[in-house]
Scaffold this active site. Structure first.
Site, PDB file in Angstrom:
ATOM      1  N   SER A 136       1.005  -1.041   0.018  1.00 20.20           N
ATOM      2  CA  SER A 136       0.033  -0.157  -0.122  1.00 20.20           C
ATOM      3  C   SER A 136       0.727   1.277  -0.043  1.00 20.20           C
ATOM      4  O   SER A 136       2.070   1.357   0.696  1.00 20.20           O
ATOM      5  CB  SER A 136      -0.830   0.129   1.298  1.00 20.20           C
ATOM      6  OG  SER A 136      -1.548   1.343   1.395  1.00 20.20           O
ATOM      7  N   TYR A 149      -1.628  -0.579  10.282  1.00 24.97           N
ATOM      8  CA  TYR A 149      -1.854  -0.761   9.024  1.00 24.97           C
ATOM      9  C   TYR A 149      -0.516  -0.236   8.471  1.00 24.97           C
ATOM     10  O   TYR A 149       0.038  -1.233   7.440  1.00 24.97           O
ATOM     11  CB  TYR A 149      -2.888  -0.184   8.258  1.00 24.97           C
ATOM     12  CG  TYR A 149      -3.249  -0.357   6.924  1.00 24.97           C
ATOM     13  CD1 TYR A 149      -3.928  -1.857   6.732  1.00 24.97           C
ATOM     14  CD2 TYR A 149      -3.018   0.381   5.869  1.00 24.97           C
ATOM     15  CE1 TYR A 149      -4.069  -1.914   5.220  1.00 24.97           C
ATOM     16  CE2 TYR A 149      -3.085   0.124   4.543  1.00 24.97           C
ATOM     17  CZ  TYR A 149      -3.721  -1.245   4.157  1.00 24.97           C
ATOM     18  OH  TYR A 149      -3.985  -1.348   2.945  1.00 24.97           O
ATOM     19  N   LYS A 153       2.224  -2.634   6.511  1.00 21.06           N
ATOM     20  CA  LYS A 153       2.648  -2.666   4.971  1.00 21.06           C
ATOM     21  C   LYS A 153       4.074  -2.346   5.049  1.00 21.06           C
ATOM     22  O   LYS A 153       4.615  -2.672   3.980  1.00 21.06           O
ATOM     23  CB  LYS A 153       1.761  -1.552   4.399  1.00 21.06           C
ATOM     24  CG  LYS A 153       0.256  -1.966   4.176  1.00 21.06           C
ATOM     25  CD  LYS A 153       0.045  -3.455   3.592  1.00 21.06           C
ATOM     26  CE  LYS A 153      -1.284  -3.939   3.293  1.00 21.06           C
ATOM     27  NZ  LYS A 153      -1.518  -5.136   2.440  1.00 21.06           N
TER      28      LYS A 153
END
Ligand code: NAP
Length: 244
Positions: A136, A149, A153
């Site tokens: 991402s 998150y 990533k």
């Protein structure tokens, strides 16, 4: 760019919805034999209804032992897309151990395990192969309420590079795609509010979010022989977000 994958076996994780589902269907259209891995049986049922050639595997990828058992008979694999992930948003001071573990189990540990299973077979057979990890833009930019998150990533990006380093000599290429926002179920949870969406879009030089197909095309490119000398990259699919 024509991508022909006849005779190849591809595994896609998180293939029940969103980018993973579209990738599984696109790979099947390119002629690959596809194994779709996800945890909701109803999604697999509808996927197989849409494309009978797809082989479903239902497993919760956050469960290491169950994942190993579910994939032990997956057979020789040529192409792998580690796409499954969860985005469980919380402000930094409110992150819990449970949330951290849930996210890292799916977003990072499952990438490691599924890749070990698949790449181990590729190495044994001497067949080579290609792996794409779906990372991402959040791996490289801080986003509010995305502490876990973003960290997961970031880990995927570095895992990708070390895998490329160690698996390259076995002719196994490993790359990542790093999309900006895509309005899948996951994207809608974070970016549906018009003010948040507008603020994010304003940071993307092309002035729009990515479409699912933008990401799928990049994944197909990195899996195909069109990218045969590309190994260890984290490819932004972000309209220029990471350039700024
Ligand atoms: P999505 O629509 O939420 O789909 C995610 C898929 O992964 C679902 O089929 C989901 O199954 C599956 N999955 C999640 N946890 C799982 C688990 N524990 N075991 C097995 N399967 C599991 O998400 P998406 O937007 O397509 O995201 C795909 C990838 O793109 C992810 O890696 C995500 O981080 C990345 N990405 C997304 C965006 C975005 O804005 N959408 C942006 C950048 C990167 P269930 O529904 O049954 O849980």
């Amino acid at each position: 760019m024509e991508v022909k994958l006849e005779g190849k076996h591809a595994v896609v994780t998180g293939a029940g919805k969103g980018i993973g589902r579209a990738t599984a269907l696109a790979l099947a259209r390119c002629g690959a034999k596809v194994t779709a891995v996800t945890r909701t049986q109803a999604d697999l049922d509808s996927l197989v209804q849409e494309c009978e050639a797809i082989t479903p595997v239902c497993v919760d990828l956050s469960d290491w032992a169950a994942t190993r058992a579910a994939l032990q008979d997956v057979g020789p694999v040529d192409l792998l897309v580690n796409n499954a992930a969860c985005a469980d948003l919380q402000s930094f001071l409110e992150v819990t151990e449970e949330q951290f573990d849930r996210s890292f189990n799916v977003n990072v540990k499952a990438v490691l395990l599924v890749s070990q299973i698949v790449a181990g077979g590729m190495k044994e057979r001497g067949s080579g192969g290609a792996i794409v990890n779906v990372s991402s833009q959040a791996s490289q930019r801080a986003l509010r309420e995305h502490a876990v998150y973003c960290a997961s990533k970031g880990a995927v990006d570095m895992l990708t590079k070390v895998m490329a380093l160690e698996l390259g000599p076995h002719q196994i290429r490993v790359n990542a795609v790093n999309p900006t926002v895509v309005m899948t179920e996951m994207g809608r949870v974070s970016w549906s509010r018009p003010d948040k969406a507008a603020a994010m879009t304003a940071r993307i030089p092309l002035g729009r979010f990515a479409e699912v197909e933008d990401v799928v095309h990049s994944i197909l490119f990195l899996l195909s022989d069109h990218s045969s000398m590309i190994n260890g990259v984290t490819l932004p699919v972000d309209g220029g977000f990471l350039a700024c």
